[in-house]
Write a protein that holds these residues in place. Sequence first.
Motif, PDB file in Angstrom:
ATOM      1  N   GLU A 160       0.870  -1.181   0.000  1.00 34.80           N
ATOM      2  CA  GLU A 160       0.000   0.000   0.000  1.00 34.80           C
ATOM      3  C   GLU A 160       0.909   1.236   0.000  1.00 34.80           C
ATOM      4  O   GLU A 160       1.130   1.885   1.029  1.00 34.80           O
ATOM      5  CB  GLU A 160      -0.933  -0.040   1.204  1.00 34.80           C
ATOM      6  N   TRP A 161       1.456   1.523  -1.190  1.00 34.36           N
ATOM      7  CA  TRP A 161       2.559   2.467  -1.303  1.00 34.36           C
ATOM      8  C   TRP A 161       2.180   3.891  -0.926  1.00 34.36           C
ATOM      9  O   TRP A 161       2.961   4.594  -0.270  1.00 34.36           O
ATOM     10  CB  TRP A 161       3.126   2.417  -2.724  1.00 34.36           C
ATOM     11  N   GLU A 162       0.999   4.346  -1.341  1.00 33.62           N
ATOM     12  CA  GLU A 162       0.591   5.719  -1.037  1.00 33.62           C
ATOM     13  C   GLU A 162       0.468   5.937   0.470  1.00 33.62           C
ATOM     14  O   GLU A 162       0.936   6.947   1.011  1.00 33.62           O
ATOM     15  CB  GLU A 162      -0.748   6.031  -1.719  1.00 33.62           C
ATOM     16  N   GLU A 163      -0.182   4.991   1.142  1.00 33.10           N
ATOM     17  CA  GLU A 163      -0.367   5.116   2.585  1.00 33.10           C
ATOM     18  C   GLU A 163       0.966   4.986   3.328  1.00 33.10           C
ATOM     19  O   GLU A 163       1.209   5.692   4.317  1.00 33.10           O
ATOM     20  CB  GLU A 163      -1.362   4.061   3.085  1.00 33.10           C
ATOM     21  N   LEU A 216       3.865   5.806   2.149  1.00 34.23           N
ATOM     22  CA  LEU A 216       4.582   7.055   1.890  1.00 34.23           C
ATOM     23  C   LEU A 216       4.196   8.134   2.903  1.00 34.23           C
ATOM     24  O   LEU A 216       5.059   8.842   3.444  1.00 34.23           O
ATOM     25  CB  LEU A 216       4.273   7.529   0.466  1.00 34.23           C
ATOM     26  N   LYS A 217       2.910   8.240   3.197  1.00 32.93           N
ATOM     27  CA  LYS A 217       2.442   9.234   4.172  1.00 32.93           C
ATOM     28  C   LYS A 217       3.070   8.995   5.545  1.00 32.93           C
ATOM     29  O   LYS A 217       3.416   9.937   6.260  1.00 32.93           O
ATOM     30  CB  LYS A 217       0.922   9.187   4.280  1.00 32.93           C
ATOM     31  N   LYS A 256      10.947   6.075   2.089  1.00 31.01           N
ATOM     32  CA  LYS A 256      10.204   7.034   1.260  1.00 31.01           C
ATOM     33  C   LYS A 256      10.650   6.881  -0.196  1.00 31.01           C
ATOM     34  O   LYS A 256       9.817   6.897  -1.110  1.00 31.01           O
ATOM     35  CB  LYS A 256      10.422   8.469   1.745  1.00 31.01           C
ATOM     36  N   CYS A 271       9.000   3.779  -1.675  1.00 35.06           N
ATOM     37  CA  CYS A 271       7.593   4.021  -2.020  1.00 35.06           C
ATOM     38  C   CYS A 271       7.474   4.836  -3.305  1.00 35.06           C
ATOM     39  O   CYS A 271       6.653   4.521  -4.179  1.00 35.06           O
ATOM     40  CB  CYS A 271       6.880   4.738  -0.881  1.00 35.06           C
ATOM     41  N   LEU A 330       5.804   3.779  -6.891  1.00 34.40           N
ATOM     42  CA  LEU A 330       4.768   4.615  -7.501  1.00 34.40           C
ATOM     43  C   LEU A 330       5.228   5.208  -8.831  1.00 34.40           C
ATOM     44  O   LEU A 330       4.551   6.065  -9.402  1.00 34.40           O
ATOM     45  CB  LEU A 330       4.379   5.737  -6.527  1.00 34.40           C
ATOM     46  N   LYS A 378       7.648   7.157  -9.461  1.00 30.95           N
ATOM     47  CA  LYS A 378       8.173   8.514  -9.372  1.00 30.95           C
ATOM     48  C   LYS A 378       9.689   8.401  -9.211  1.00 30.95           C
ATOM     49  O   LYS A 378      10.260   8.680  -8.148  1.00 30.95           O
ATOM     50  CB  LYS A 378       7.528   9.252  -8.203  1.00 30.95           C
TER      51      LYS A 378
END
Length: 237
Positions: free
Chosen positions: A103-106, A108-109, A128, A131, A135, A137
């Motif tokens: 769950e990469w977005e979560e 990352l947060k 970070k 992640c 994603l 990026k």
Amino acid sequence: MYEEALKAVNMALELNSKNFDSLNSKCLILEDLNQYKDAIECYDEIIKLNPRKKKSWLNKGVFLSRINNNKEALDCFEKVLELDKKHINTWYFKGITLVKLKEWEEALKCFEKVIKLDRKNIEAWYFKGICLAELEKYDEALTYFSEVIELDPQFDAAFASKAVTLNILGESQKALEFINTALELDPNDIGALCNKGIILKDLNEVQEALDVFDKVLEMDPDFELAKEEKEEILGKP
């Protein structure tokens, strides 16, 4: 040694089953024995005595994550964060558990929160970057891997991850330099070695790549990625 210590603490708990110090000692001994399920039960006993004990919720979550009960682990981390929104270790381990769940977005947060609270937390900078790479990026990810390397030139995983990211971006020659550094720092990193084989394959250094994949398979005959990459080079179905 640990078995004897466990016997002693169990004897103490027979006399007083609600003694916090004895329960806490038992949890730590069980951790050293890698008996995570028993340690979780022990932390449950502590939590019954004091439901606001942040460290007990955190440690229970960490052990749940280690046995891949990741959803339950996240529930424990949330309990800590309800008590203390700035609990750095909890944000970090929540992030690690979310990485395991992809769950990469979560995740990352979580690592961003750690960095906000502690800018010197190198592991958070590294994850970070992981992640961000997952994603896609990649340029941003490279920035974080580079930052980690600058902060800690012995952080082999950062060199390896930077190499993989550079290779994805088509900068395979640069990637080879970084993967070689990673392997100098940790010659037994089988994942980095396999990635070196992939980079060599992308550089069209076919025989060198095959030699690397053979070395990986000597270290671990069941390493699937090395098998697949070798079969692809040899044209096997």
